[in-house]
Design a protein around this motif. Structure first.
Motif, short mmCIF file in Angstrom:
data_model
loop_
_atom_site.label_atom_id
_atom_site.label_comp_id
_atom_site.label_asym_id
_atom_site.label_seq_id
_atom_site.Cartn_x
_atom_site.Cartn_y
_atom_site.Cartn_z
N UNK A 60 17.45 27.25 3.74
CA UNK A 60 18.49 27.73 4.64
C UNK A 60 18.43 29.25 4.76
N UNK A 61 18.18 29.94 3.64
CA UNK A 61 18.07 31.40 3.66
C UNK A 61 16.88 31.85 4.50
N UNK A 62 15.76 31.13 4.37
CA UNK A 62 14.58 31.48 5.17
C UNK A 62 14.85 31.27 6.65
N UNK A 63 15.54 30.20 6.98
CA UNK A 63 15.85 29.93 8.39
C UNK A 63 16.74 31.02 8.97
N UNK A 64 17.75 31.41 8.23
CA UNK A 64 18.65 32.48 8.69
C UNK A 64 17.89 33.78 8.85
N UNK A 65 17.03 34.10 7.88
CA UNK A 65 16.24 35.34 7.96
C UNK A 65 15.33 35.34 9.18
N UNK A 67 15.82 33.65 12.00
CA UNK A 67 16.64 33.80 13.19
C UNK A 67 17.09 35.25 13.39
N UNK A 68 17.42 35.91 12.30
CA UNK A 68 17.80 37.33 12.39
C UNK A 68 16.62 38.16 12.87
N UNK A 69 15.44 37.87 12.34
CA UNK A 69 14.23 38.61 12.76
C UNK A 69 13.95 38.37 14.24
N UNK A 71 16.11 37.57 16.56
CA UNK A 71 17.15 38.27 17.32
C UNK A 71 16.84 39.76 17.44
N UNK A 72 16.42 40.37 16.31
CA UNK A 72 16.10 41.80 16.33
C UNK A 72 14.89 42.08 17.21
N UNK A 73 13.90 41.20 17.21
CA UNK A 73 12.73 41.39 18.07
C UNK A 73 13.12 41.31 19.54
N UNK A 74 13.98 40.35 19.87
CA UNK A 74 14.44 40.23 21.26
C UNK A 74 15.23 41.47 21.67
N UNK A 75 16.07 41.96 20.77
CA UNK A 75 16.85 43.15 21.09
C UNK A 75 15.96 44.36 21.28
N UNK A 76 14.94 44.51 20.43
CA UNK A 76 13.99 45.62 20.58
C UNK A 76 13.24 45.51 21.89
N UNK A 77 12.79 44.31 22.25
CA UNK A 77 12.07 44.11 23.51
C UNK A 77 12.95 44.48 24.71
N UNK A 78 14.19 44.02 24.68
CA UNK A 78 15.10 44.32 25.79
C UNK A 78 15.39 45.82 25.86
N UNK A 79 15.51 46.47 24.72
CA UNK A 79 15.75 47.91 24.72
C UNK A 79 14.57 48.65 25.32
N UNK A 80 13.36 48.25 24.96
CA UNK A 80 12.16 48.89 25.53
C UNK A 80 12.09 48.66 27.02
N UNK A 81 12.36 47.43 27.46
CA UNK A 81 12.30 47.13 28.90
C UNK A 81 13.34 47.93 29.67
N UNK A 82 14.54 48.05 29.11
CA UNK A 82 15.57 48.86 29.76
C UNK A 82 15.15 50.31 29.84
#
Length: 201
Positions: A60-65, A67-69, A71-82
């Motif tokens: 469960x801890x690995x799954x959460x980690x 998902x967090x990773x 999410x952060x990658x998607x946020x970084x990608x969107x920030x770069x695209x913006x």
């Protein structure tokens, strides 16, 4: 009598208790073959260490980690695209502003020379158009125009007088030297521009 019964019964009760204790407790051999209480975790690892529960928590801890990773990658990608979109927008705006403030570009030279061109180019065009470069030609339509630039006699005479070329007054433009015709054409252009030749060539 009671005392006698007690004296007989008491040892029997003690023997019975001892026998029941002996029956109830296992022998050393049996005790060594069975599970030992002091090493219970060695005999029953599941009871001492619940590896299934630990593995479940770890997964469960690995799954959460993960998902967090993600999410952060998607946020970084969107920030770069913006950021790139904003930079492109600003670059386009700067380019359009530079175009608006820049002086007009020099247009490619037209096939025909206009009065805004260098006078030599313009007069060369006029000479080719009016006479095909023939300095001794007369207008075949009878207008009286003559020479490479097709001067009318009146225009020729008044121009010659105004620029101090009295030697050219009264002669036909076609009879004047090519250099004199060129000088007269330049003088007329200096005074009136391209108007005498229709405003352009």
């Amino acid at each position: 009598m009671r005392k006698r019964i007690l004296l007989i019964a008491a040892p029997l009760v003690v023997v019975a208790i001892a026998a029941s204790v002996a029956v109830a407790s296992p022998s050393d051999a049996e005790h060594s073959r069975g599970p030992r209480l002091d090493k219970l975790h060695a005999e029953r690892p599941t009871a001492a260490n619940d590896s299934n529960a630990t593995a479940s928590v770890t997964d469960a801890g690995k799954t959460v980690a993960k998902e967090v990773q993600n999410y952060l990658e998607v946020q970084n990608y969107l920030a770069v695209q913006n950021y790139l979109a904003v930079q492109n927008f600003l670059a386009i705006q700067n380019y359009l502003a530079a175009l608006a403030s820049a002086p007009p570009t020099v247009q490619a030279q037209r096939a025909t020379v206009t009065s805004s061109s260098y006078p030599g180019d313009f007069l060369s065009c006029v000479r080719q158009r009016e006479s095909g470069g023939n300095y001794g030609i007369y207008n075949s339509g009878g207008s009286g125009a003559a020479g490479a630039y097709q001067f009318m006699p009146g225009t020729w005479n008044s121009l010659a007088a105004s620029i101090g070329r009295g030697d050219l007054v009264g002669i036909s433009p076609a009879d004047a030297a090519p250099a004199d015709q060129d000088a007269m054409a330049q003088a007329l252009y200096a005074q009136q521009g391209a108007a005498p030749w229709g405003g352009g060539c």
